[in-house]
Design a protein around this motif. Structure first.
Motif, PDB file in Angstrom:
ATOM      1  N   PRO A 107      33.923  75.413  37.192  1.00  0.00           N
ATOM      2  CA  PRO A 107      32.640  74.695  37.105  1.00  0.00           C
ATOM      3  C   PRO A 107      32.580  73.681  35.974  1.00  0.00           C
ATOM      4  O   PRO A 107      31.700  72.818  35.972  1.00  0.00           O
ATOM      5  N   LEU A 108      33.509  73.768  35.030  1.00  0.00           N
ATOM      6  CA  LEU A 108      33.519  72.809  33.913  1.00  0.00           C
ATOM      7  C   LEU A 108      34.224  71.512  34.294  1.00  0.00           C
ATOM      8  O   LEU A 108      34.168  70.525  33.568  1.00  0.00           O
ATOM      9  N   LEU A 109      34.924  71.534  35.429  1.00  0.00           N
ATOM     10  CA  LEU A 109      35.761  70.374  35.784  1.00  0.00           C
ATOM     11  C   LEU A 109      35.036  69.394  36.682  1.00  0.00           C
ATOM     12  O   LEU A 109      34.222  69.781  37.514  1.00  0.00           O
ATOM     13  N   ARG A 110      35.368  68.112  36.488  1.00  0.00           N
ATOM     14  CA  ARG A 110      34.758  67.028  37.258  1.00  0.00           C
ATOM     15  C   ARG A 110      35.864  66.178  37.869  1.00  0.00           C
ATOM     16  O   ARG A 110      37.002  66.186  37.392  1.00  0.00           O
ATOM     17  N   PRO A 111      35.520  65.388  38.875  1.00  0.00           N
ATOM     18  CA  PRO A 111      36.522  64.460  39.433  1.00  0.00           C
ATOM     19  C   PRO A 111      37.112  63.589  38.334  1.00  0.00           C
ATOM     20  O   PRO A 111      36.387  63.134  37.447  1.00  0.00           O
ATOM     21  N   GLY A 112      38.422  63.404  38.384  1.00  0.00           N
ATOM     22  CA  GLY A 112      39.098  62.562  37.394  1.00  0.00           C
ATOM     23  C   GLY A 112      39.657  63.346  36.222  1.00  0.00           C
ATOM     24  O   GLY A 112      40.389  62.800  35.405  1.00  0.00           O
ATOM     25  N   ASP A 113      39.308  64.626  36.146  1.00  0.00           N
ATOM     26  CA  ASP A 113      39.812  65.430  35.026  1.00  0.00           C
ATOM     27  C   ASP A 113      41.295  65.739  35.195  1.00  0.00           C
ATOM     28  O   ASP A 113      41.785  65.956  36.301  1.00  0.00           O
ATOM     29  N   LEU A 114      41.974  65.778  34.050  1.00  0.00           N
ATOM     30  CA  LEU A 114      43.394  66.127  34.011  1.00  0.00           C
ATOM     31  C   LEU A 114      43.539  67.412  33.201  1.00  0.00           C
ATOM     32  O   LEU A 114      43.031  67.514  32.083  1.00  0.00           O
ATOM     33  N   VAL A 115      44.204  68.391  33.779  1.00  0.00           N
ATOM     34  CA  VAL A 115      44.433  69.668  33.103  1.00  0.00           C
ATOM     35  C   VAL A 115      45.937  69.874  32.968  1.00  0.00           C
ATOM     36  O   VAL A 115      46.662  69.860  33.971  1.00  0.00           O
ATOM     37  N   LEU A 116      46.406  70.028  31.734  1.00  0.00           N
ATOM     38  CA  LEU A 116      47.827  70.302  31.503  1.00  0.00           C
ATOM     39  C   LEU A 116      48.012  71.777  31.209  1.00  0.00           C
ATOM     40  O   LEU A 116      47.329  72.334  30.346  1.00  0.00           O
ATOM     41  N   LEU A 117      48.935  72.409  31.927  1.00  0.00           N
ATOM     42  CA  LEU A 117      49.211  73.833  31.718  1.00  0.00           C
ATOM     43  C   LEU A 117      50.571  73.992  31.058  1.00  0.00           C
ATOM     44  O   LEU A 117      51.590  73.535  31.597  1.00  0.00           O
ATOM     45  N   THR A 118      50.583  74.632  29.908  1.00  0.00           N
ATOM     46  CA  THR A 118      51.823  74.839  29.158  1.00  0.00           C
ATOM     47  C   THR A 118      52.065  76.324  28.970  1.00  0.00           C
ATOM     48  O   THR A 118      51.147  77.079  28.647  1.00  0.00           O
ATOM     49  N   GLY A 119      53.295  76.735  29.150  1.00  0.00           N
ATOM     50  CA  GLY A 119      53.667  78.142  28.978  1.00  0.00           C
ATOM     51  C   GLY A 119      55.005  78.366  29.642  1.00  0.00           C
ATOM     52  O   GLY A 119      55.353  77.659  30.593  1.00  0.00           O
ATOM     53  N   GLU A 120      55.720  79.361  29.167  1.00  0.00           N
ATOM     54  CA  GLU A 120      57.074  79.592  29.665  1.00  0.00           C
ATOM     55  C   GLU A 120      57.057  79.985  31.155  1.00  0.00           C
ATOM     56  O   GLU A 120      55.991  80.206  31.743  1.00  0.00           O
TER      57      GLU A 120
END
Ligand SMILES: Nc1ncnc2c1ncn2[C@@H]1O[C@H](COP(=O)(O)OP(=O)(O)OP(=O)(O)O)[C@@H](O)[C@H]1O
Ligand SMILES: [Mg+2]
Length: 178
Positions: free
Chosen positions: A27-40
């Protein structure tokens, strides 16, 4: 230096809880948002994305793409599509990403990238950076705090940091109530 909007830290104790965190992030995300996921490898990046896709109401199961670099999950509810990228084999970064020729408008989508650090930041000035780490000292045998159903190997510390003005007042603190 870019502005750091906000940071939330969440301890996640199972795959289910990781998926739940993804649902709470949606629910916090909007169109155009970029989410980077980092982890092994096996940190839980795809598991979190699965919860995200579920709560966004998109079509298709979110899985680890083995042969595809990016998969588009269109919305079933009139919301933004989810573009799920596995940049592990993406050497050149943004150029290659553009060459993928995805049949979707990134500004109208939520773009989630695994292994994207140092490769796709140029896609958006603002971004949400999710770092998933194994909990330090979580190697005690026999479960956590006397709860044998909980496996210490399953504990993850998740840090969610908003970079840029977009995330300054985005309410990331809500994620901490787990
Ligand atoms: N707390 C946890 N959160 C997420 N996954 C967990 C957790 N504890 C155990 N697991 C297990 O770890 C694995 C995580 O797999 P997942 O595909 O989500 O990782 P990944 O970070 O996407 O890996 P890859 O880099 O290979 O894409 C699953 O098998 C899951 O059941
Ligand atoms: Mg994955």
């Amino acid at each position: 230096m870019s502005t750091t909007g906000a940071t939330a830290r969440v301890t996640v104790k199972s795959p289910d809880q990781m998926q739940e965190l993804g649902r709470r992030l949606a629910p916090l995300l909007r169109p155009g948002d970029l989410v980077l996921l980092t982890g092994e490898l096996g940190a839980g990046k795809t598991t979190l994305t699965r919860g995200l896709g579920e709560a966004l109401g998109v079509r298709g199961a979110v899985t680890s793409p083995t042969f595809v670099i990016a998969r588009v999950h269109p919305s079933l509810t009139g919301g933004p599509a989810l573009v799920h990228v596995d940049a592990y084999r993406l050497g050149g970064g943004l150029d290659e990403m553009e060459d993928l020729d995805l049949d979707v408008s990134l500004p109208e989508s939520v773009v989630v990238v695994e292994w994207g650090e140092g490769k796709v930041e140029e896609l958006a000035e603002d971004r949400l950076h999710v770092v998933i780490g194994r909990a330090v000292g979580a190697d005690a045998p026999g479960g956590l705090d006397g709860h044998p159903e909980e496996d210490a190997d399953d504990v993850r510390e998740v840090t969610v940091t908003g970079v840029g003005a977009r995330w300054a007042d985005a309410g990331l603190g809500e994620l901490e109530i787990c």
